[in-house]
Design an enzyme around this catalytic site. Sequence first.
Site, PDB file in Angstrom:
ATOM      1  N   ASN A   2       0.866  -1.455   0.132  1.00 31.36           N
ATOM      2  CA  ASN A   2       0.219   0.343   0.012  1.00 31.36           C
ATOM      3  C   ASN A   2       0.740   1.440   0.132  1.00 31.36           C
ATOM      4  OD1 ASN A   2      -1.814   2.175   0.747  1.00 31.36           O
ATOM      5  ND2 ASN A   2      -2.389   1.297   2.623  1.00 31.36           N
ATOM      6  N   TRP A   3       0.631   1.924  -1.228  1.00 29.65           N
ATOM      7  CA  TRP A   3       1.670   2.941  -1.311  1.00 29.65           C
ATOM      8  C   TRP A   3       1.241   4.556  -0.451  1.00 29.65           C
ATOM      9  CZ3 TRP A   3       4.012   3.578  -6.896  1.00 29.65           C
ATOM     10  CH2 TRP A   3       5.437   2.280  -7.164  1.00 29.65           C
ATOM     11  N   GLU A  22      -4.968  -4.799  11.285  1.00 32.66           N
ATOM     12  CA  GLU A  22      -3.964  -4.200  10.946  1.00 32.66           C
ATOM     13  C   GLU A  22      -3.898  -3.462  11.773  1.00 32.66           C
ATOM     14  OE1 GLU A  22      -2.419  -3.050   6.915  1.00 32.66           O
ATOM     15  OE2 GLU A  22      -4.177  -1.763   7.250  1.00 32.66           O
ATOM     16  N   GLY A  79       3.306   2.240  11.159  1.00 31.46           N
ATOM     17  CA  GLY A  79       4.286   2.970  10.117  1.00 31.46           C
ATOM     18  C   GLY A  79       5.223   3.573  11.717  1.00 31.46           C
ATOM     19  N   GLY A 101       3.007  -1.184   4.316  1.00 28.34           N
ATOM     20  CA  GLY A 101       3.323   0.297   3.768  1.00 28.34           C
ATOM     21  C   GLY A 101       4.346   0.639   4.012  1.00 28.34           C
ATOM     22  N   GLY A 102       4.837   1.335   4.284  1.00 25.70           N
ATOM     23  CA  GLY A 102       6.263   2.011   4.325  1.00 25.70           C
ATOM     24  C   GLY A 102       7.318   1.576   3.715  1.00 25.70           C
TER      25      GLY A 102
END
Length: 246
Positions: free
Chosen positions: A11-12, A165, A171, A228-229
């Site tokens: 997931n950008w 999540e 993050g 994510g990251g």
Amino acid sequence: MTSRRPIVAGNWKMNGLLASLAEAKLVAAGLTAKAPEVLICPPAPLIVPLVEALKGTPVTVGGQDCHAKASGAHTGDIAAEMLADAGVRAVIAGHSERRSDHGERDQDVKAKAEAVLRAGLTAIVCIGETLGQRQAGLAYDVNARQLAGSLPTGATADNLVIAYEPVWAIGTGLTPSSDDIAEMHKRLREQLAKAGLADARILYGGSVKPSNAREILSIANVDGALVGGASLKAQDFLGIIAAYGG
Ligand code: PGA
């Protein structure tokens, strides 16, 4: 053993420009025959060029959100049908950042996920507790309620993926213990089974990185990761995918 094919989804979020397509191409080029299903969800302007860039590779493209309706006067919104038309295969619904930034409630997430199914795509429905809720001993209740309230009508084990999540793990570099992940996924699996969705895949998301992927992805009932990251750089993303030997 399970027949549930693992997925590693990137997931950008609101990151990436046209130059970032090169990272996605490196991911595709780095996959081996053992790789799990790999999905990349870029920001909307990159969807069409990314679909084009990944043609002929096993990597598929996903959307990060959609509107519940198929068309209409909704400035700035994107319909699931438009995403399907652009070549997307799956759409995330109810990511915690959508829930917190845009006030999306379970019923909104359910409507969006139903739109995803209506468009013939796979819905990745996100749930997760906050740190306060976990510390208050409410983690399971919160996730059970979110799952029940967000489950789209018409879901099957093929077109529904759940992403657990924990909000406090996203993050932050923090992750629940393996025992806590195992317990949550087991309970979510039991709840899905009662809804006739025992074989729907359940991903874990929140600070997954190459250094912890092998441990997290080997936990029972964890059918992959939403990343994510660490999905922004091909080397990191491939390091996570490598937990499956691919
Ligand atoms: P993270 O994000 O991997 O950067 O923690 C996960 C997510 O929000 O899906």
